[in-house]
Every structure is written in C-alpha cells, then in structure tokens.
Scaffold this active site. Structure first.
Site, PDB file in Angstrom:
ATOM      1  N   GLU A   1       0.234  -7.675  10.351  1.00  0.00           N
ATOM      2  CA  GLU A   1       0.603  -6.360  10.217  1.00  0.00           C
ATOM      3  C   GLU A   1      -0.444  -5.642   9.073  1.00  0.00           C
ATOM      4  O   GLU A   1      -0.853  -6.407   8.046  1.00  0.00           O
ATOM      5  CB  GLU A   1       2.198  -6.436   9.411  1.00  0.00           C
ATOM      6  CG  GLU A   1       3.180  -6.622  10.197  1.00  0.00           C
ATOM      7  CD  GLU A   1       4.220  -6.642   9.402  1.00  0.00           C
ATOM      8  OE1 GLU A   1       4.595  -5.814   8.382  1.00  0.00           O
ATOM      9  OE2 GLU A   1       5.330  -7.189   9.926  1.00  0.00           O
TER      10      GLU A   1
ATOM     11  N   GLU B   1       7.225 -12.798   6.107  1.00  0.00           N
ATOM     12  CA  GLU B   1       7.253 -12.629   4.589  1.00  0.00           C
ATOM     13  C   GLU B   1       8.350 -12.947   3.887  1.00  0.00           C
ATOM     14  O   GLU B   1       9.181 -12.328   3.452  1.00  0.00           O
ATOM     15  CB  GLU B   1       6.973 -11.094   4.668  1.00  0.00           C
ATOM     16  CG  GLU B   1       5.788 -10.250   5.034  1.00  0.00           C
ATOM     17  CD  GLU B   1       5.684  -8.752   4.641  1.00  0.00           C
ATOM     18  OE1 GLU B   1       6.712  -8.215   3.959  1.00  0.00           O
ATOM     19  OE2 GLU B   1       4.576  -8.259   5.062  1.00  0.00           O
TER      20      GLU B   1
HETATM   21  C1  BGC Z   1       7.514  -5.578   6.715  1.00  0.00           C
HETATM   22  C2  BGC Z   1       7.719  -4.491   7.703  1.00  0.00           C
HETATM   23  C3  BGC Z   1       7.798  -3.093   6.976  1.00  0.00           C
HETATM   24  C4  BGC Z   1       6.509  -2.906   6.392  1.00  0.00           C
HETATM   25  C5  BGC Z   1       6.469  -1.533   5.935  1.00  0.00           C
HETATM   26  C6  BGC Z   1       6.157  -5.328   6.070  1.00  0.00           C
HETATM   27  O1  BGC Z   1       6.298  -5.804   4.812  1.00  0.00           O
HETATM   28  O2  BGC Z   1       7.180  -6.781   7.725  1.00  0.00           O
HETATM   29  O3  BGC Z   1       9.043  -4.765   8.412  1.00  0.00           O
HETATM   30  O4  BGC Z   1       8.541  -2.135   7.804  1.00  0.00           O
HETATM   31  O5  BGC Z   1       6.114  -3.940   5.626  1.00  0.00           O
HETATM   32  O6  BGC Z   1       7.168  -1.522   4.587  1.00  0.00           O
END
Ligand code: BGC
Length: 478
Positions: free
Chosen positions: A389, A199
């Site tokens: 994610e 990101e």
């Molecule tokens: C990030 C993580 C973070 C998650 C929740 C993502 O944008 O890659 O590192 O913990 O968001 O905030």
C-alpha cells in the site's frame, strides 16, 4: 491553487520536463523519464482494497455483524456520520470493477475477505453465500488475467468474537486459525498469494489504545494482551496457510514509518524517536522474525510479559515469504509529558510543512524520502518486500466529468522514484500496489478523504477514472 504552490508541487515543471526535446538532448541521462522497465521484468503492479471499505451489503445474504458495522453506526465515531453499509457497493459491482482494474494494465487485485461474511458468528456455522461471493471475485480476476492477492484480515472482526473479548482473548488464536483454514481450503487452489493481516499495529493500536477505530477502546490493559495474541495469531495464520496452500506465497502487511527525532542533538528527542520506532515499526514484526519484542528500546511493552506463556517464543515465529510494506508518512517524534508512561509524542503534519496546501486530505505531510528510508530499514531484515500500500488523499474536483488530479500523479512519481532508488541499491522489492483502486469508506474519516485513482460518486456509484488512473494505465502499458 496559487502559482507558488503549483511550483512547489512541481506541477508547472512536469509538462516542461516531459515535452522539452531540447532538454532531453542536452542531458539525456538526467531527463530520461522513469519507466515501468526500470523496475524490472516480473515486478508486480497492483491496486489494493479492503472489504469493509468497498463492499457494502453489510447485512445481505447471511453476513454477520462486524465491529466496524457496530462502531460506525454509533454517532460521533465517524467524522461525517456515515458508515460502510453501502460503501462502493462492490458486493454487486465487483465484475465491472475488476474489469476496470484490468483496463488500467494492473497485474494484481489485492482484496480482503470479510470474516463475518464467511462466518457470521466468527466461528461455527459457515455462510455459503459468503464463500460463493469470494469465489466469484477470484474467478473474475482469473478470467481477466489479474492475480488475486488475498488478505485474510483487514480489521473487520465479527462482533460476536469481540463480545467474547476479541483480540484480548487468547482464544482468538484458534478462532483466527479456523477462519484461515476455511479460506485456504476454499480458495487455495486458485489464490497463490496471501497476506495474513493488514497492519496489526493499526488495528490493535487504533482499536484498543487510541480508541479511534473499532472496537473503540482506550485501554493499555487491553492493548497489551491484544498485541501478544495478534502476534501469535499472525504466526498461526501463516502456518495454517503454509500447510494447506500448495506453492503458496505467504506474507503479511505492516504499517511502516520513517521515524526521526524532532531535534537530533537533543538526547530526550532521540530517545523518544527510538521508542516510537520500536512501537510503530518493530513490535509486530520482530517477534515473528525470531528477534523477540524490543523490550530494551520500548520498556512499556514489558507489561505484556504477563501474557506470555511457555512455548510462545517459538509459536510467535513464522518464516514469511515476503514483507508487505505500507507507507504513508514519516514520523517526527519528540519527548513529551503527554501521553504519560511512554513520554513520546508526534509532531503533527501541519507543523512539518511550510504551506498548508502541501498537506494531504488526511493532514499528513508528503515525504517521499520516508518510503526510501523504511524500505532500507525493512530491507535489512533480509526478506523479499512488496509495497502492498502507498497512496494519497487529495480533494478532487470534477471538471466536466474529469478529474485532473495532478498532485496525486506527482505524489506517485516522487514515491516511485524513491522505491526505485531503494531497489537499485539492492533492496529486494518485487511489487508496488496503489492505495487505492477507487475512493471508498476511509474508516473514522468517512467518505471525505479520497484516495482512489478512480473517482466514485457515492450517490450514484458511478466510477470515473481519474487522470492518475490514466497515468498508471499508460505507465504500465506494455
Ligand atoms: C489501511 C487502509 C487505509 C489507508 C489510508 C492503511 O493503513 O490499510 O485501509 O484506508 O491506510 O488511511
């Protein structure tokens, strides 16, 4: 929780849906529960993690200091005044943790490498202990039958490089390529799936413009060069991996949010949404795809033109094998005099929900349709997509040593349905990774928001699989 909220969260209806055989007979098609098979053979299921959030051992075995070590030691930067010094102690507990990931029937363990564990000063002398640690992580994954997916950079820049300007110094393209080359040569025979960045919009935006993440600057003057140099470094990182890793699959990950105007009939809000979409979704991917920066839709970034050198238009391109799509919430954008220059603001999550109980622990609105929309939007770029994610933080209550996190299960069910919908409509989605394996250090929020499907007791470092973890375990059972 009130009955009304439970109903709204759909929890009261879940047991009824799955246990009612008459319902199944009455309308088998409608009632058929989603299954792993619906996503197709070869679809990859995994958990995602990041070095600073789980490893701890911040100054052990020769590791250098990173910007997150520095940032989190300063009072008031982290909500609960904690830091990642110990985090989940994954540095010592990696073997049992990886075994636990496997026990949940996952295919993939996604992790990142701490740059300052490998190169304590960011460049120059290599720390063999750091190299060895990630060999052990990778070897354990392979021995367990898990695919290790490696992210080269998940936000923890060596402090020594930040002292030389960090992402605002054009030299970072070389520094980063050198780091990636070391990783590729060390691990390229064992690791076949790579993500260059996690990101870029998040670490450049939050770190150099919003000031809420390390290194903590609020500066448009720093943000502009950092955007351009990060874009160039990302492409250079991709080329470096391509050169060295045989049969490697090389991607990167991007934060993606479905952007809507506050009022679709008000021109000023529609324009604001266009700008927000360009800023949040396009600035870090379109240059790599050869589409250039979205200068027309986001005039403010014309300010980075002064950092563009001859030849950069080519250097910024890289033909990634996949897009790692990461999604948490949608964005409702509105015209606003604040902040000036961009004249766009975002409607906060709490204004988007009727009941505060519908908000996540991060204050985000749950919006499953949002992931469908960004999958369609990013699918239009024509590349393979992996959801690298997606997940949610809710307050978990330990109940006789168990965590009945029904709301989290509901979240995953609802989001997965939307992923499946996009896939069935032709978007080339080949995997889904949960954020995250276990509760960890949630950056500026500290340890309070818990995103894990495994609970962690930060006093004892005891891991307990939550109901959501067990839900995945049976969902993924072959
Ligand atoms: C990030 C993580 C973070 C998650 C929740 C993502 O944008 O890659 O590192 O913990 O968001 O905030």
């Amino acid at each position: 929780m009130k009955r009304r909220s439970l109903l709204k969260a759909g929890l009261l209806s879940i047991p009824f849906l799955s246990l009612n055989p008459l319902g199944l007979l009455a309308n088998p098609k409608k009632m058929k529960p989603m299954s792993k098979e619906d996503f197709g053979k070869g679809f990859k299921w995994g958990v995602a993690t990041a070095a600073y959030q789980i490893e701890g051992a911040w100054n052990e075995d020769g590791k250098g200091v990173s910007i997150w070590d520095t940032f989190s030691q300063k009072k008031k930067n982290i909500k609960d005044n904690t830091n990642g010094n110990e985090a989940c102690d994954f540095y010592h507990k990696y073997a049992e943790d990886i075994k636990m990931v496997k026990s949940l029937n996952m295919d993939v363990f996604r992790f990142s490498v701490s740059w300052s564990r490998i190169l304590p000063e960011g460049k120059g002398k290599i720390n063999q202990n750091g190299i060895d640690f990630y060999h052990k992580v990778i070897d354990t994954c392979l021995a367990e039958g898990l695919e290790p997916w490696l992210t080269c950079y998940h936000w923890d820049l060596p402090q020594a490089l930040e002292d030389e300007g960090g992402w605002t110094n054009r030299e970072i393209i070389k520094w980063f390529a050198n780091f990636v080359e070391i990783l590729a040569k060390e691990y390229g025979e064992k690791v076949k799936n790579w993500m260059v960045f996690n990101e870029p919009m998040a670490f450049i935006g939050a770190g150099y413009m919003a000031g809420i993440h390390a290194p903590g600057y609020v500066s448009l003057g720093k943000f502009m060069p950092a955007v351009h140099y990060a874009n160039l470094a990302m492409a250079e990182g991709g080329r470096t991996l391509r050169k060295i890793v045989r049969n490697g699959k090389i991607g990167s990950t991007w934060s993606c949010t479905a952007v809507e105007p506050k009022n679709p009939n008000a021109k000023k809000h529609v324009l604001a949404a266009k700008k927000a979409d360009a800023m949040f979704n396009r600035v870090f991917i379109e240059p790599a795809l050869g589409m250039g920066y979205p200068f027309d839709d986001l005039p403010i970034i014309s300010r980075l033109k002064k950092y563009i050198e001859p030849g950069d238009d080519e250097l910024i391109k890289f033909d990634f094998d996949f897009i790692g799509l990461q999604n948490y919430f949608r964005t409702v954008a509105k015209f606003s005099l604040w902040p000036p220059i961009m004249w766009v603001n975002v409607v906060p999550g709490k204004k988007l929900v009727e009941d505060k109980e519908d908000l996540t622990e991060m204050g985000w609105e749950v919006n499953p349709e949002g992931i469908y929309k960004v999958l369609k939007q990013f699918g239009a770029y024509g590349k393979e997509i992996i959801v690298t994610e997606n997940g949610v933080a809710y307050e978990d209550v330990l109940d006789n040593g168990e965590i009945h996190d029904f709301k989290r299960i509901k979240f995953f069910e609802d989001y997965l349905k939307q992923v499946l919908k996009a896939k069935n409509e032709g978007v080339n989605i080949t995997g889904y990774f949960i954020w995250t394996f276990m509760d960890n250090f949630e950056w500026a929020e500290g340890y309070h928001p818990r995103f894990g499907i495994v609970h962690n007791d930060f006093e004892t470092q005891k891991r307990t699989i939550k109901d959501s973890g067990n839900w995945f375990k049976s969902f993924l059972n072959d």
